[in-house]
Each structure stands twice: as structure tokens, then as C-alpha cells.
Design a protein around this motif. Structure first.
Motif, PDB file in Angstrom:
ATOM      1  N   GLN A 168      30.199  41.959  18.469  1.00 37.11           N
ATOM      2  CA  GLN A 168      31.178  41.434  19.422  1.00 37.11           C
ATOM      3  C   GLN A 168      32.113  42.555  19.877  1.00 37.11           C
ATOM      4  O   GLN A 168      32.465  42.648  21.055  1.00 37.11           O
ATOM      5  N   LYS A 173      24.701  33.707  24.711  1.00 39.21           N
ATOM      6  CA  LYS A 173      25.473  33.552  23.476  1.00 39.21           C
ATOM      7  C   LYS A 173      24.562  34.007  22.355  1.00 39.21           C
ATOM      8  O   LYS A 173      23.547  33.367  22.071  1.00 39.21           O
ATOM      9  N   SER A 194      28.391  44.116  33.396  1.00 41.11           N
ATOM     10  CA  SER A 194      29.388  43.557  34.308  1.00 41.11           C
ATOM     11  C   SER A 194      30.651  43.255  33.526  1.00 41.11           C
ATOM     12  O   SER A 194      30.598  42.768  32.401  1.00 41.11           O
ATOM     13  N   MET A 195      31.809  43.561  34.141  1.00 43.47           N
ATOM     14  CA  MET A 195      33.088  43.214  33.505  1.00 43.47           C
ATOM     15  C   MET A 195      33.192  41.705  33.319  1.00 43.47           C
ATOM     16  O   MET A 195      33.916  41.231  32.461  1.00 43.47           O
ATOM     17  N   ALA A 196      32.477  40.967  34.170  1.00 45.52           N
ATOM     18  CA  ALA A 196      32.550  39.500  34.122  1.00 45.52           C
ATOM     19  C   ALA A 196      31.433  38.899  33.270  1.00 45.52           C
ATOM     20  O   ALA A 196      31.225  37.692  33.279  1.00 45.52           O
ATOM     21  N   SER A 197      30.733  39.747  32.518  1.00 44.53           N
ATOM     22  CA  SER A 197      29.640  39.233  31.681  1.00 44.53           C
ATOM     23  C   SER A 197      30.125  38.126  30.751  1.00 44.53           C
ATOM     24  O   SER A 197      31.229  38.186  30.213  1.00 44.53           O
ATOM     25  N   GLN A 198      29.265  37.112  30.584  1.00 47.00           N
ATOM     26  CA  GLN A 198      29.625  36.013  29.687  1.00 47.00           C
ATOM     27  C   GLN A 198      29.050  36.195  28.286  1.00 47.00           C
ATOM     28  O   GLN A 198      29.284  35.383  27.395  1.00 47.00           O
ATOM     29  N   SER A 244      29.280  26.166  28.713  1.00 51.16           N
ATOM     30  CA  SER A 244      29.627  27.432  29.374  1.00 51.16           C
ATOM     31  C   SER A 244      28.498  27.920  30.271  1.00 51.16           C
ATOM     32  O   SER A 244      28.632  28.952  30.914  1.00 51.16           O
ATOM     33  N   ASN A 285      32.496  43.687  23.745  1.00 48.17           N
ATOM     34  CA  ASN A 285      33.793  43.794  24.423  1.00 48.17           C
ATOM     35  C   ASN A 285      34.012  45.206  24.962  1.00 48.17           C
ATOM     36  O   ASN A 285      34.542  45.387  26.057  1.00 48.17           O
ATOM     37  N   LYS A 311      31.892  45.653  28.064  1.00 51.00           N
ATOM     38  CA  LYS A 311      32.459  44.924  29.205  1.00 51.00           C
ATOM     39  C   LYS A 311      33.627  45.709  29.787  1.00 51.00           C
ATOM     40  O   LYS A 311      33.830  45.753  30.993  1.00 51.00           O
ATOM     41  N   VAL A 333      25.655  29.321  29.499  1.00 54.66           N
ATOM     42  CA  VAL A 333      25.012  30.590  29.104  1.00 54.66           C
ATOM     43  C   VAL A 333      23.807  30.271  28.228  1.00 54.66           C
ATOM     44  O   VAL A 333      23.728  29.208  27.617  1.00 54.66           O
ATOM     45  N   HIS A 391      28.324  37.140  24.579  1.00 52.08           N
ATOM     46  CA  HIS A 391      29.195  37.335  23.419  1.00 52.08           C
ATOM     47  C   HIS A 391      28.425  37.061  22.144  1.00 52.08           C
ATOM     48  O   HIS A 391      27.369  36.427  22.171  1.00 52.08           O
ATOM     49  N   ASP A 435      28.402  35.118  18.622  1.00 51.15           N
ATOM     50  CA  ASP A 435      29.040  33.922  18.061  1.00 51.15           C
ATOM     51  C   ASP A 435      28.683  33.850  16.581  1.00 51.15           C
ATOM     52  O   ASP A 435      27.526  34.090  16.212  1.00 51.15           O
ATOM     53  N   TYR A 436      29.663  33.557  15.769  1.00 50.55           N
ATOM     54  CA  TYR A 436      29.430  33.545  14.312  1.00 50.55           C
ATOM     55  C   TYR A 436      30.379  32.563  13.658  1.00 50.55           C
ATOM     56  O   TYR A 436      31.354  32.127  14.271  1.00 50.55           O
ATOM     57  N   ASP A 443      28.644  24.501  23.065  1.00 50.97           N
ATOM     58  CA  ASP A 443      29.485  25.441  23.807  1.00 50.97           C
ATOM     59  C   ASP A 443      28.648  26.221  24.823  1.00 50.97           C
ATOM     60  O   ASP A 443      29.094  26.462  25.951  1.00 50.97           O
TER      61      ASP A 443
END
Lengths: 743, 743
Positions: free
Chosen positions: A386, A373, A166-170, A245, A390, A393, A247, A172, A174-175, A241
Motif C-alpha cells: 500500500q 483492490k 495515474s494520480m487518480a488510480s483506484q 467502488s 501510494n 500514485k 474496482v 489499493h 486491502d488487508y 467495498d
């Protein structure tokens, strides 16, 4: 000694079961070319047994298969087919020991903490078996991995499923943005052979020697550390976070292979996530010997001895932790096994591609697929995930039917960038300074460290780099494909490598080739942009990225890394042919035990064997070996074409049936070839018998399925049991026996 | 005629109010250097009046300021300071006409549909006033825009706020993956002067001429179309995806400037979003003359004449539409004004940067900031916003205190890539073929089109391209900054341009310069990677990206594009100095009307005037002009340093007070300079008077605030009223009068 011999490894879990079914078929062919296929046991159980002869009876003792193969790598004629094996975590090692003990092998327990010299010695012997212990011994060359054309073609026709992005996927990656290995790395290249000491200088000025190293001329030495404080703060921020968020939170490390540093990182995640629990019961847990580096399972195990009321209090406190934390990604949501249960369940190089292939989703506690996440604390390589997230997405999931391929040429020889660097990794016991000093007292590198920080050094010799550059140019030329050296001009180690690459590139004719040096993120972006347009790009990478990318791209392109052709052209001239990764092997064995169905796909073995035979043919001037290689490739192509790979579903064709078809197609192909008519004639009866009995054999193989199978062990299954389970077709066994009687 | 004259434009809204306060101060300075500052009216109202002299009384008639300035651009001494003006949409034009009519100007109504020749002629006259009508006339050169050092320095000290970006943000840019202008573009360069016809060939073979063009040697002509079917399907899919993903939906077009194509695109969005409404009431709406291209407001206006029960039914049906659609981003959530209300409210080049600056959030119906699907149907340029969104998700919001700058050199001269291309844009009335044919019958380009498709052509002459390449090299050399030509090697038009760029780059010494050609996405990524590391990169772009990027980067870097220095070095040698964009001007006027506080920041005018004076000094050999330029820059720096820019809050310093401080600092700087003692002496009394009366004047200016102000009009405010409102300090007026009396 290695003349006309293929050394075929006996490993663990599903691959070792498959071997029992496949090798009798293979030997029927190779014997006709005067080639012996020898089994060498490098399973975890085998390595445990060979490490403790003094604890075993005479007839229980086994030779050290790994040491034998290690020596063999120096032989120019070495020809090794290496199957996936366990990179054991501590819990896995302990389970293996327990199983061997139950079978009557009196190997000692693994001392989590050594209380005396004897235990210290035992612990040291076991430590050598942990993690990625096999590969560094065998990989006496750089790595050449690619998707075979037949497999690529098959996938274009029968693509694996890809989850929708999904373009709206949450989701990601994280590092850490500081305080990690990446930000502290220092690197030097020594011009002359140099002896160095790795030392810790305490705040009182006392110097303690951690390690001595002898560096070769031209060798690169790196040092770096991860701040424990920064890591714990990062985990806390990241959890908050994710909670905010809304997630899921997941942790992706490689505690099995990075057996010293990553269990510590994993342990910090456990004690930060379950902060309240560890704060409240810290003292008790210390008494009980809870080791968070082994996951929350260590708490569960340790409290079993406690009175019921105390145990229940602790269980309640565990559950209370979940209130203030984000949902966690599950390994098994039915059984309530989270990401933090044991360190060996989630392994970054397999788990991240699986997540990306699944539309960026992992499984939640409620059994639903959710955005997450994905936490990979060390930033050096996390950035590529990441970038891919991106990209997905923005452009949607990759399309296996049209995408190009990203083969890999990986720096690996002589433990180059052996990033686990176990013997050079230290958890700081106090604040102070870590430094690398030459014998004349020059300080090459130093870091101020605090208690708990993880410091490590890493070596890369010059000869492997030179060989790696050569292999890259050769592959780019042979396949007429652009090549990108993934080297980060902002990273201390890579700055040293870039100098060498630029130097050694001049040894080759690169005219007409497109060879570039790009940062990891630039490189993956360019590779993906080309890939979605159907174009191929060779990734030329260091050791870690070799490991990561040869899962990441194959899982997108082929649905699995098991279908990759993986060759190690050894520095001394021999060759090792590796077969696919064993990422999901434990589940496979479970299915065999419960339903006598082995879903393991031996495609990797088929392809590795073909290259092994081809090389044998060239090096030993054995024309029949060449014919067998060519016909085996044809058989593999036909097997794919006819969809005779194992199904995941019990009752359908499994690993054993797939082996039968490979044998039948192979025999047919040998009969059909006209180069060696005598060979064709020799195989005519086998081809005939297999073809005629196809239905009968498949029927017998199918009849075996559906009921539990008794293997007599997981790590050390009984060979007689395995043989009974894996060769259930009397007809096939008779056909093969008849063929062998003929030779 | 232009000798020693600066032509200062009188435009619309806030900038025109500000001019009334600023110019009296400016003239006090320029008169001392023998420079006249002349006002030229190019406001929308002024242009309406000048277009219809035949409808006005003798004394109501005005000269055509725009035509005058258009002619002036061909004068090598032209020196024009251009303030932001309205790019009028149809609703804005109609409001302006109504206002003029109410003031007694008998200009005709705008005929939405022309029923006869007379109306056709009126409509044609009005059409020339719509959209971006001013800039193409004045921009007789390419564009050079950058953030002045003083502004950059100010921002590093007093950074604007930046919304936090969440790594888990769902915000994304959504655009067509096919069927749009990008995917259909064709492009040719003609070697010789060539006359071409743009023709439509119906399915019956009948040919109708749409437009004739005379192309110059070396001119590039593009043609392309957007499929209405594909567009509507895209809107439907995009709405469904937003609903499913639970993100807000927002539309970002540029209906004001792209006055032919984008209102149609906007209209499709309206009729797809409110599909059920338009299906049910289609016939009635047609009768009522509802034009969805003017937004949902057109429905509201048209139904006012209906019986109450019918009106209420329609209003209910409007509300019912919201049930099945995602939440929509709001222009004004209090008043219920959505993104689809009128086409002029949301303008992509301003709205996207605002969203990105705000952490990827827009305002929802409940007044809360939320993640959004930002829909920009045409994919050509939308991809850069998605790249920036991904970058911000990965790296967090940009940091104005450390980030580098991205100045722009934009291709613009002779209406190059005039992408609105209004006279060459056609909505297809039937299925058929659109083609571009030379006078000898050669078909240069053709497209199969369907009814409703939007077809357009676009011209780019050779001389502007050559000048643009030269300007890019000059800027790169002068500022010692790498330059990237943003050109997409996969795009038909850009392929033609790349050839020219490579050719004309050879005319220049580029040794030591870093000049690259990259696709838009590659270019923005590289620029951002450099920017976050504090490095500058010149963007060398076509006309559209010039427009977009000179909002996008300034809004991140400076919080506004109004603080950019914008120079048009004209092909004929003159110069136009533009001042910042007027994105939020309507709100400004409203605040004046309600509270007599003008938040408009004239910083852009200060900077433009300084460059205008500097150029005047150089070209006219006027040393005093140079001194005035230098001292004005000093005054501007001091104004920023002392934070004397207008506040947004009523009661605090506003535009008028800021002008006072500029004048005071400027006078002080002239007095302090030693190059021209006579000039210093001349300004001593003014500096003295302003300094002494600072508190009094500021007090008088402050006292004027807080109550409604009567401007006597929005589009055509009464000059006497404006003067009264904008010059309320008797003390300041007296000080200026005294100074002028001295000259």
C-alpha cells in the motif's frame, strides 16, 4: 568429495530445459580448470520418484538429490548452483503424479483424504514434497541478494517498460485491521535450552498434544492465530467495498509456499465469493469431495461425474454468483480462468510487483487492464505494498534509468522465521485454547481460538541472527551503502529481534556506517525516497520480507527478479548460488511445446556461475577458476551490451542462441586475457570455431523454431527429447565436442 | 495608556455582529476588575474610510484603528483580542467601496488600471488594504496555537461528523513538478547589515530598479520565481488528466492573502480552462477591461454592456468550453458558481481540510459529492495534503474521539517569511534577468526569467527565529510533548533556517525533550501516525505552514479552526489573543439577513478573552482579572458540556443565546468561587437575575428569529441596526444595565 566440484541442480520447467543447452558449454570451460560440474536432480518429478522406490522397478528408481545436497550444505567446500524449482501446490503435485503414471511409473495417487493407515503414510510422504520443500533444506545460511552492476548498467541503457501510474488510480492494497496473525502475535526468547509442548485445550478441559519442540538457548518462539470469522467477514466486506467502488477484486496469497495456512485462507475466499453456490450445494459438494482450498477448479472437476442437468444447474449457479460480486482479476481472461480458479496461479510476491509495474492494473474479464483492490488478508507485510502504491500514485512510475537499488540481506539460516512453519500450523477443529507449555508446566504463550482459526508457531535460532547482523554490517561496509533493518517495534516477534540486533551490532565496528532500525512502512518509504533520487539502500530483513522484497525491488529496477545475484553464504562455510525466480516459467514451456522457442533468460545462471567459480578459485586456490569467473562476467556484460538475451518472440534469438553467444564471448575473453597464456591458447580454437561459425550456428538454431516441440512430458520430460530440442545445432554440438576432445 | 485595558477589535461580517452582542456582557464582568474593554475598528470599511479622510466630510472621518494597534504592539503591556477580519480581494474591495458610496461616503472608485498620477496615488492607498493587510501589522511576535483541553474533551464526547474515505478514492493533490517557486528558490543569510537592490536586467542590458531593501545582520533573504509557461502547461496537462481520469477538477490557491502572486496564478487557470473563449474574444475582452485574475465573474460583468446578441454568443462560447474540460468543483452548484468564478471563494487552507474531512469529496455541478483532482500549483506545501490524502485512503478518516492533537508554534514575528511578500513580488513584463545586488555590486542571487513569470523575494529576520526556537522549546517542555521542526533539507530557505535552529537550540536545555527536524512530508506523516494512536506532536513551522496547519489539524480534530486558542506572545512583551478563522463568515451574514439567525460560534472569543484576562492578571497584578479568567474558562467548559453553542439551524439557539448562557454560567462561577467573596457578592444579583430569567430571555431571543433582518450594509452595517438585531432581548438588556448600574 566436493573438492573442485560444482553441484548444479536439475529442476523443473524452463530452467531445466535451459540447463540442457547451457551445461555442455559450461563444462567445456570448467574442465580446463579441473572443475567438474555435476547435475543433481531436485525436480518435483525426481523427488516424487525418489520418495516411492517401493512402488518402482529397479531401473526406475532414482537417488534422493535433495537429501544429498542437504548433507552437502554442511561441507565447508560445498559449492551449489541452485536453479528455480516448482513449489508444488496440490493440483500441481497431482498433475505430476498423473504424468509419471502415464509414463509407466506406478507411483501411488495422492490421497486428498486418507482413509486408512496406508493412505496416511502415502499422504505424509507426498506432503513433504509440497510447497517450498527444497529451499529450507538447502538454505543453510542467510541470504545476500543484489543487482549486479552490469545488469543495472544494462537496464539504464535498455530500460524495461513501466506502466503509467495515474494520480487518480483506484488501486489499493486491502488487508485485515484485526483478527489476523499480526494482531495476535506473541513471542518469547528462551535463555536456556527448553523443551516445549504445543497443546490444544478443549472446552471440556481435555488436553491434546499438537507438537513437541526442543528450543536452543537464545531461540525465539512466536505464536499467533488468524480468526476464521474475522477473515470471512473481511472477505465479505472487501468484496462489497470493491463492488461499491466499482474496482476489480484480486486475491494475493502464497498458497504454494505457505502450503498449510494459505490454501485455507484461499479456500475461505472461494467459499465467501461463491457464497450462494456453496450454501445451495454444500451437502452435494461434501459428498463429491470438493475442496475449496484447491480453488473453484475443484468444483469443476468434481461435478464432471454428475448428470448433465445437475452439472448445468451448478454452472448456472456459479455464473449467478458473479452478478452480486465485483469483477475479478483474471489469470487468463480468454479461457475465463479467474484469480480463484487454482491457488497456485497468483503468488503475492510476484503478482503484486507485476501489478505495480503495470501502473496498478490487472487484467479484467474483458481482457482490459483495470484498477484493482489487491487483497492480502494478513496485514503484517501487506502495508508495504500500500505504501508503494501510494508512492507511485504520488510520484508516478519508477524510472529504471535513474533509480537506485535496494539489495537485500535476509535472515534465513536454519529455517529462521520459516513462516510457512508447516509442521507448526494447525487449523482448529473446535473452540478452545492453544498454548505453548514448557516441560515444567509454565505456559509461555496462549490464545483463545475458535473452530476454523489458523494457529501457528514460528522458530528463529540465535546463531542465524548473529550471522545475519554480521552479514548486514559487512555488506554495508563493502558497498558503502546505508542499511535499514526492517523491524516493527510494535510487533511481538520483532521486539525480540530488535534486542538481538542491538546486541550483536556491538560486535562490529559500525563507525561511519548508516545503520537504522525502522518499521516496514518507514523502511520502504525511506528506501523509495532514496531510490527515486538514485541512491541505494540495503534492506536487512526477516525471511518473508527477504522473499517479497527480492521480487518487489528487482521487478521495478530490472523488470525481473531473475537478473538478481543471489548468494547464500552458508553457516558452515560453503556457498550456494541461486539463480532468478521462475515466476512465469509455465508459459515458457508452453511456448516451447507449441513453437519450439524458449524465452527463458539464463542470465541468473551466468551470474551465479561466475560467483560460484570465483569462490571455488579462492577456496581451492584455483587460479584458473578465478580467470574463468572474471571472463564469464565479461562475457555476460558483452551479452547484455550486444542485446543477445532471449527474445519473447518466436523466430528471434532464444535461450539456446543466447547460450551460444555467452560461450563465444566467454571463449573470446579467455583468449584475450593474458594472466594464463596456456589457458588462452587452449581456448583459441574454440573461440575461433565459434566466431567463424556464428552465422551458421545461429541459422541452425533459428531453423529449429516455429514448429511444435515434443518434450515427452511437462514435469518429467524425456531427457532424449529434451536433448534433441535444446541442442539442435549440429555445428555447435560438433564445435563443443571438438573442444572437449582437446582437454 | 494600555494599563488595565483590553483592546478588542471590531472586524467584519459575522464576528463583528457577534461582538455587538457579546461585549455588553463581557464589560459587565471586566468593569468589576477595573478593566476597560475598548473597541478598535479595523474592519475593511473602517480602513477604507480612514485611508481617505480627504474625500470625506468632517463627521464622516474615522481614526486609523490599525495604525493605533500597530503602535500598541510595541508596548510591553499591550493586550489585544483580535477577531477574524476580511482579507480583501479586489472584488470584495470594490463591493465595499460601492456600499460606502451608497451610504453617502464619497470615497473614490478603485482604479483597476491607473491612467494618471492621481489614480496611481488612489490605487496605492487602496492596495495597502487588500489581502492580508491586518495581520502583518499586528503580529509582532511568533504564534502559539493549540486546541484547549476543554474543547478536545468536548469533541471526544460530541464528535463532529467525518466523511468516509474509500480506499478506492480517486482524489489527489496535483502540483507542479518543476518550474515553480520550490524548484527555483535561492537563499542567502547576510552576516552584516546589508543594503540590497532588486533589479531587472533586460535583454538589451538595461537595468531597472524594482526595490531597495535594508537587511539586518543575520537576516535571510530568499528569491524565487514561477515560470508562467510551466504553470500554463501544468494547468493544461492537469485539466486533460482530470478529463481522462474522469475526476472533478478544483483549484486551491490563496488569492486573498497572497494578493499579488495568487491572483495571477488564478488568472492563468481561468484563461487556460476557458482557452477557446479567451482566444476567440481576446481583443474584445481587452477593450472591455476583462481581468481574468478576478475570475470568470470579470467576463460576466464586462459583457453586460454589450448588445444582447454578442452577449449571448459569448455565453454560448463559455458553455462550449465545458465540453472539452473536466467537471469543475462548485462553490454553489445551484447558482452555477464554479471554483473559477471569483478568486476569493476557494482558499486553500480552508478548502483542502474541508475536502479531506468530507472523505476527499467536493461538490459537483450536479450537486453531488465527488472525488476531485485538487490542484495547488506551487509544490512547496501541496505535498503535505497529498500525504494526508494517501494516509486517509490507507487508514480511513480520522476519528475525533481518539485522535491526538497537533498544536503549532509558528514563525511569524516581524513579517518573517511574509510569503505574500507583496512589495517584493513582480510579474515580469519582459524576458531578462532578475537579480539581488549588494551596494558594492556583488550579485547575491539571480534568475533568468521570461515575460509573465512571477518573481518574488522574501525576508526573515534573525531575532524572530531565535524567539521561535525558544517558544518551541518552552512549549515542548511545558506540555511534555515532542516537537518537530518542519524544515525541508532540500529547500534553499530551509537550509538557512536549519543552521539557525541548530544554533539557537543550543541556548536551551533540551534534555529529555524529543525535538526533531524533518521535511514537511516526513513531519506530517510522523504527526499523523502519532495522532491516530492518540499521541500529540507540536508542529514547529514557518509562516505559511503555520497558516495552513492551524486550519488543517483543527478541522480534523475539532471540526473547525475557530475553536483553537491562538496566542501571539509579542517580542516586546505584550500579548495578542486571536480568535478563530472566519472561513465561512459570508454565509453566516446571509443567514442573518434572510432569517435573523447567527450561527457564528464565539467560542474562540471566550477562550481568547480568558487568556487575555489571565495575562492581564499576571502582568498588572490584578487578582480579580485572574479570577475572571478562571471562571470564564469554567463557564466555557460548562457551555460546551451543556451544548449551548450556536446551532446552524434557524429557530434553534444562535450566537446571541449562546452569549447569554456564557454570561449566566460565568456569573454563576464568579458567585461560586471563594477566593474573592466581595466579588462573589457583587455578582450574586446578576447570576440570580440571569438564572431566573433564563426561559424568558431565551424566549425573547428565539422570537426574534425567522424573519429578515435589516443590517443596513454588509461591509459597513449601521451600528444602530446591528444593535437592534443583535440585542433583541429587552429582559437581558435590562439585567445587564442593572448590573452595570451597580458597579
Amino acid at each position: 568429495m566436493t573438492k573442485q566440484t560444482i553441484y548444479y541442480t536439475l529442476t523443473d520447467e524452463a530452467p531445466s530445459l535451459a540447463t540442457c543447452s547451457l551445461l555442455p558449454i559450461v563444462r567445456t570451460f570448467t574442465s580446463a580448470a579441473g572443475i567438474d560440474v555435476q547435475i543433481t536432480d531436485i525436480s518435483l518429478a525426481g523427488r516424487v520418484l525418489s520418495a516411492f522406490p517401493d512402488f518402482l522397478t529397479e531401473d526406475q528408481r532414482v537417488t534422493d538429490g535433495l537429501a544429498f545436497l542437504g548433507a552437502l550444505t554442511q561441507d565447508p567446500n560445498a559449492n551449489i548452483v541452485k536453479l528455480p524449482n516448482i513449489s508444488a501446490s496440490v493440483p500441481q503435485l497431482k498433475a505430476c503424479i498423473a504424468e509419471l503414471q502415464s509414463q509407466g511409473y506406478k507411483v501411488p495417487n495422492f490421497p486428498e483424504v486418507a482413509h486408512n493407515d496406508a493412505e496416511q503414510e502415502i499422504r505424509a510422504r507426498y506432503s513433504k514434497l509440497l510447497g517450498s520443500a527444497v529451499n529450507p533444506v538447502l538454505r543453510e545460511g542467510n541470504s545476500d541478494r543484489r543487482a549486479p552492476a552490469a545488469v543495472k548498467q544494462f537496464v539504464r541503457k535498455f530500460p524495461h517498460s513501466m506502466g503509467k501510474w495515474s494520480m487518480a488510480s483506484q488501486t489499493h492494497a486491502d488487508y485485515m485491521r484485526g483478527g489476523d496473525f499480526y494482531s495476535s502475535e506473541q513471542s518469547v526468547t528462551v535463555d536456556e535450552p527448553t523443551d516445549v509442548r504445543i497443546e490444544f485445550v478443549g472446552q471440556d478441559g481435555a488436553v491434546s498434544l499438537k507438537k513437541e519442540l526442543s528450543l536452543e538457548a537464545g531461540e525465539i518462539l512466536d505464536s499467533m492465530f488468524m480468526s476464521a470469522k474475522a477473515l470471512r467477514q473481511f472477505f465479505e466486506d472487501s468484496l462489497n467495498d470493491a463492488k461499491e467502488s466499482n474496482v476489480m477484486w484480486s486475491l494475493h496469497v502464497k498458497a504454494t509456499m505457505m502450503k498449510v495456512s494459505h490454501p485455507i485462507v484461499f479456500g475461505h475466499a472461494v467459499t465467501v465469493f461463491y457464497k450462494d453456490l456453496f450454501e445451495k450445494h454444500g451437502e452435494l459438494f461434501a459428498e463429491l469431495g470438493v475442496n475449496p482450498n484447491n480453488g473453484l477448479s475443484s468444483v469443476y472437476e468434481s461435478i464432471e461425474s454428475l448428470p448433465r442437468s445437475k452439472r448445468e444447474e451448478i454452472l448456472e449457479d456459479i455464473h449467478a454468483c458473479y452478478e452480486n460480486r465485483p469483477e475479478m482479476a483474471m489469470v487468463d481472461s480468454v479461457k475465463g480462468i479467474t484469480n480463484l480458479h487454482v491457488p497456485s496461479d497468483v503468488i503475492v510476491d510476484a503478482s503484486m510487483p507485476a501489478m505495480i509495474r503495470n501502473g496498478g492494473k490487472m487484467w479484467g474479464p474483458d481482457g482490459k487492464a483495470k484498477d484493482t483492490k489487491a487483497v492480502m488478508p494478513e496485514s503484517t507485510y501487506s502495508t508495504i505494498y500500500q505504501e508503494m502504491i501510494n508512492f507511485c500514485k504520488t510520484n508516478g512510475a519508477f524510472d529504471p534509468t535513474t533509480m537506485g537499488t535496494v539489495p537485500n540481506v535476509g535472515l534465513m539460516a536454519k529455517k529462521a522465521e520459516e513462516y510457512g512453519s508447516h509442521d507448526k500450523t494447525f487449523e482448529m477443529m473446535a473452540d478452545g485454547t492453544m498454548r505453548v507449555v514448557t516441560s515444567d508446566g509454565t505456559v509461555l504463550m496462549q490464545h483463545n481460538v475458535e473452530q476454523g482459526d489458523i494457529w501457528r508457531a514460528c522458530q528463529t535460532k540465535d546463531e542465524p541472527v548473529r550471522d545475519w547482523v554480521k552479514l548486514a554490517v559487512t555488506r554495508s561496509r563493502q558497498s558503502d551503502t546505508p542499511a535499514i533493518f526492517w523491524l516493527d517495534r510494535n510487533r511481538a516477534h520483532d521486539i525480540q529481534l530488535i534486542k538481538k540486533v542491538n546486541k550483536y551490532l556491538q560486535d562490529h565496528d559500525t563507525s561511519g556506517l548508516d545503520i537504522r532500525i525502522m518499521t516496514y512502512v518507514e523502511a520502504i518509504r525511506r528506501s523509495m525516497e532514496r531510490m527515486v533520487r538514485g541512491r541505494d539502500t540495503i534492506s536487512v530483513t526477516g525471511n518473508v520480507l527477504r522473499d517479497y522484497l527480492t521480487d518487489l525491488f528487482p521487478i521495478m529496477e530490472l523488470g525481473t527478479s531473475a537478473k538478481m545475484l543471489s548468494i547464500v553464504p552458508m553457516l558452515k562455510g560453503g556457498g550456494m548460488y541461486e539463480t532468478g525466480a521462475g515466476g512465469s516459467a509455465p508459459k515458457h514451456v508452453q511456448q516451447v511445446e507449441e513453437e519450439n522457442h524458449l524465452r527463458w533468460d539464463s542470465l541468473g545462471e551466468f551470474m551465479a556461475l561466475a560467483v560460484s567459480l570465483e569462490e571455488m578459485g579462492i577456496k581451492q586456490n584455483n587460479p584458473r577458476a578465478k580467470i574463468l569467473a572474471k571472463t564469464l562476467d565479461e562475457a555476460t556484460g558483452k551479452l547484455l551490451e550486444n542485446n543477445k538475451s532471449p527474445s519473447r518472440r518466436t523466430g528471434e534469438l532464444d535461450n539456446r542462441g543466447s547460450h551460444f553467444y555467452l560461450g563465444m564471448y566467454w571463449a573470446q575473453a579467455v583468449v584475450a586475457q593474458t594472466e594464463d597464456k596456456e589457458l588462452a591458447a587452449l581456448f583459441a580454437p574454440l573461440a575461433e570455431a565459434m566466431t567463424t561459425n556464428e552465422d551458421k550456428i545461429i541459422g541452425e538454431l533459428a531453423a529449429a523454431q516455429g514448429k511444435p516441440a515434443e518434450l515427452g512430458g511437462y514435469y518429467h520430460a524425456l531427457r532424449t527429447n529434451v536433448k534433441k530440442v535444446m541442442r539442435p545445432s549440429a555445428t555447435l554440438n560438433a564445435v563443443l565436442a571438438a573442444a572437449n576432445a582437446q582437454r
